[in-house]
Design an enzyme around this catalytic site. Structure first.
Site, PDB file in Angstrom:
ATOM      1  N   LYS A 182      -2.215  -1.480  -3.818  1.00 30.98           N
ATOM      2  CA  LYS A 182      -2.983  -0.438  -3.686  1.00 30.98           C
ATOM      3  C   LYS A 182      -2.204   0.961  -3.917  1.00 30.98           C
ATOM      4  O   LYS A 182      -1.277   1.027  -3.135  1.00 30.98           O
ATOM      5  CB  LYS A 182      -3.700  -0.331  -2.375  1.00 30.98           C
ATOM      6  N   SER A 186      -9.785   5.973  -4.486  1.00 30.08           N
ATOM      7  CA  SER A 186     -10.814   7.030  -4.619  1.00 30.08           C
ATOM      8  C   SER A 186     -10.456   8.083  -5.715  1.00 30.08           C
ATOM      9  O   SER A 186     -11.116   8.510  -6.579  1.00 30.08           O
ATOM     10  CB  SER A 186     -11.048   7.785  -3.294  1.00 30.08           C
ATOM     11  N   ARG A 200       1.255   9.722   5.866  1.00 26.35           N
ATOM     12  CA  ARG A 200       1.595   8.429   6.330  1.00 26.35           C
ATOM     13  C   ARG A 200       2.837   7.732   5.838  1.00 26.35           C
ATOM     14  O   ARG A 200       3.229   6.544   5.689  1.00 26.35           O
ATOM     15  CB  ARG A 200       0.265   7.430   5.893  1.00 26.35           C
ATOM     16  N   ARG A 216     -10.544  10.357   2.314  1.00 27.69           N
ATOM     17  CA  ARG A 216     -10.261  10.983   3.584  1.00 27.69           C
ATOM     18  C   ARG A 216     -11.576  12.083   3.821  1.00 27.69           C
ATOM     19  O   ARG A 216     -11.962  12.025   4.724  1.00 27.69           O
ATOM     20  CB  ARG A 216      -8.999  11.558   3.693  1.00 27.69           C
ATOM     21  N   TYR A 239     -14.988   1.746  -6.472  1.00 28.10           N
ATOM     22  CA  TYR A 239     -16.078   2.207  -6.600  1.00 28.10           C
ATOM     23  C   TYR A 239     -17.092   2.271  -7.779  1.00 28.10           C
ATOM     24  O   TYR A 239     -18.206   2.747  -7.934  1.00 28.10           O
ATOM     25  CB  TYR A 239     -15.830   3.824  -6.360  1.00 28.10           C
ATOM     26  N   GLU A 299       7.201  -7.036   0.889  1.00 26.13           N
ATOM     27  CA  GLU A 299       6.079  -6.723   1.613  1.00 26.13           C
ATOM     28  C   GLU A 299       5.004  -7.722   1.223  1.00 26.13           C
ATOM     29  O   GLU A 299       4.296  -8.209   2.518  1.00 26.13           O
ATOM     30  CB  GLU A 299       5.447  -5.147   1.521  1.00 26.13           C
ATOM     31  N   LYS A 350       0.868  -1.231   0.075  1.00 29.59           N
ATOM     32  CA  LYS A 350      -0.065   0.207  -0.005  1.00 29.59           C
ATOM     33  C   LYS A 350       1.058   1.402  -0.123  1.00 29.59           C
ATOM     34  O   LYS A 350       1.552   1.417   0.935  1.00 29.59           O
ATOM     35  CB  LYS A 350      -0.833   0.215   1.068  1.00 29.59           C
TER      36      LYS A 350
HETATM   37  C1  PBG Z   1      -7.032   3.434   5.536  1.00 29.45           C
HETATM   38  C2  PBG Z   1      -7.531   3.226   4.073  1.00 29.45           C
HETATM   39  C3  PBG Z   1      -7.381   4.349   3.487  1.00 29.45           C
HETATM   40  C4  PBG Z   1      -7.980   3.681   2.216  1.00 29.45           C
HETATM   41  C5  PBG Z   1      -8.413   2.526   2.463  1.00 29.45           C
HETATM   42  N1  PBG Z   1      -8.267   2.313   3.652  1.00 29.45           N
HETATM   43  C6  PBG Z   1      -6.694   5.559   3.421  1.00 29.45           C
HETATM   44  C7  PBG Z   1      -5.474   5.897   3.778  1.00 29.45           C
HETATM   45  O1  PBG Z   1      -4.526   5.069   4.062  1.00 29.45           O
HETATM   46  O2  PBG Z   1      -5.167   7.129   4.045  1.00 29.45           O
HETATM   47  C8  PBG Z   1      -8.012   4.653   0.929  1.00 29.45           C
HETATM   48  C9  PBG Z   1      -8.804   4.067  -0.102  1.00 29.45           C
HETATM   49  C10 PBG Z   1      -9.151   4.989  -1.375  1.00 29.45           C
HETATM   50  O3  PBG Z   1      -8.739   6.116  -1.534  1.00 29.45           O
HETATM   51  O4  PBG Z   1     -10.321   4.631  -1.930  1.00 29.45           O
HETATM   52  N2  PBG Z   1      -8.037   2.989   6.599  1.00 29.45           N
END
Ligand code: PBG
Length: 310
Positions: free
Chosen positions: A232, A258, A201, A188, A297, A217, A178
């Site tokens: 991701k 997203s 992060r 968010r 989505y 990983e 990720k």
């Molecule tokens: C963290 C989480 C995130 C997403 C899924 N799980 C956000 C992040 O790591 O800041 C993002 C998913 C998306 O952008 O569609 N719980």
């Protein structure tokens, strides 16, 4: 006849948001056609998705109260746990019901973990909390728990917590590779998360520049007991998906996030792109790269498109 890949509803998982303190579904401005659901509107949506043949759904919760520890994440009365009970009662095993497993939607500081005295994420305290969340979600009815916090050792800690709680059959779909991307912005907004002090992060998610690190990983999560591993975001990381497919013998998921979704909508709203055609092309490309299952989505829309094309 010679097409190597076909998209099917059974490849897709729909990410869905459920929020505690609302009586009507709330639109999410930066994520067109997606909403923060009430418990009831979520039930109706999932019943329809099951009829459309989608492979599964993954739930994200927005609690009424966020706190320093993120305690609503593992509370037996937490919004996701309640919704899991609702959904298992409604649809049983007709589709896969997954729960995102993290703390950021539940903490008042917006980080994915428990903070130490200096305000840094404490990896080892965090994975203890993740074990507790996994057990609460599994007891509430999740077929799959999906840890997304990128803490070291999280998959092993969750597997152990689940097995000791009598939940040996609960599947772990690990967000393994990720990336610390800018493409999570609209998400968010969807979960009302802002990282305290304008933080990021990058301390726990992966550097966009690194591909080999992703292989390590992914392998580490398989070794710790992950049943499905995830890459991701998806489109900018097709190289990572493709390498994972070659090197690993477990199912691979990809999360079309997203930002990837919203930019297609933004262009389509201006008449610059054909939304349906681009949605299909993007998600098919992710499958071609090697993903067995795609979180997007666009899931509902693609299921409807595929049904019309049949
Ligand atoms: C963290 C989480 C995130 C997403 C899924 N799980 C956000 C992040 O790591 O800041 C993002 C998913 C998306 O952008 O569609 N719980």
């Amino acid at each position: 006849m010679v097409a190597e890949h076909h998209l099917s509803s059974a490849d897709l998982i729909a990410p869905l948001f459920v929020r505690e303190d609302i009586s009507e579904p709330q639109p999410i401005e930066s994520l067109p056609h997606q909403v923060q659901h009430t418990r009831d509107s979520l039930r109706a949506e999932v019943t329809e998705l099951a009829e459309l043949g989608v492979a599964g759904v993954i739930l994200f919760g927005i609690p009424a109260e966020k706190d320093y520890q993120g305690s609503q994440a593992w509370s037996w009365n937490g919004i996701v746990q309640k919704s899991l009970e609702d959904l298992r009662a409604d649809v049983g095993d007709d589709l896969v019901i997954a729960a995102d497993l993290c703390l950021d939607e539940y903490t008042d500081h917006g980080h994915c973990g428990v903070l130490d005295a200096d305000g840094n994420v404490d990896n080892d305290e965090t994975i203890k909390a993740y074990g507790q969340i996994a057990v609460a979600q599994a007891h509430a009815g999740a077929h799959v728990v999906a840890p997304s916090g990128m803490m070291d050792g999280q998959v092993g800690a969750i597997r152990q917590a689940l097995d000791s709680a009598g939940c040996a059959d609960t599947v772990i779909m690990a967000y393994s590779a990720k990336y610390a991307t800018t493409l999570y912005g609209p998400f968010r907004d969807a979960v009302n998360v802002e990282i305290a002090g304008g933080g990021d992060r990058k301390g726990y998610q992966q550097d966009v520049a690194n591909a080999r690190e992703a292989t390590r990983e992914l392998q580490a999560d398989v070794d710790e007991g992950a049943d499905i591993v995830m890459v991701k975001p998806a489109l900018p990381y097709l190289d990572v998906i493709s390498t994972a497919r070659r090197e690993l013998n477990v199912p691979i998921a990809a999360y079309h996030v997203s930002g990837e979704y919203s930019m297609v909508h933004a262009a389509a709203q201006r008449g610059w792109l054909d939304l349906e055609a681009v949605a299909h092309e993007h998600v098919l490309a992710i499958k071609r790269a090697g993903a067995d299952v795609i979180l997007t989505y666009f899931a509902r829309q693609l299921c409807e498109q595929l049904r019309r094309a049949d």
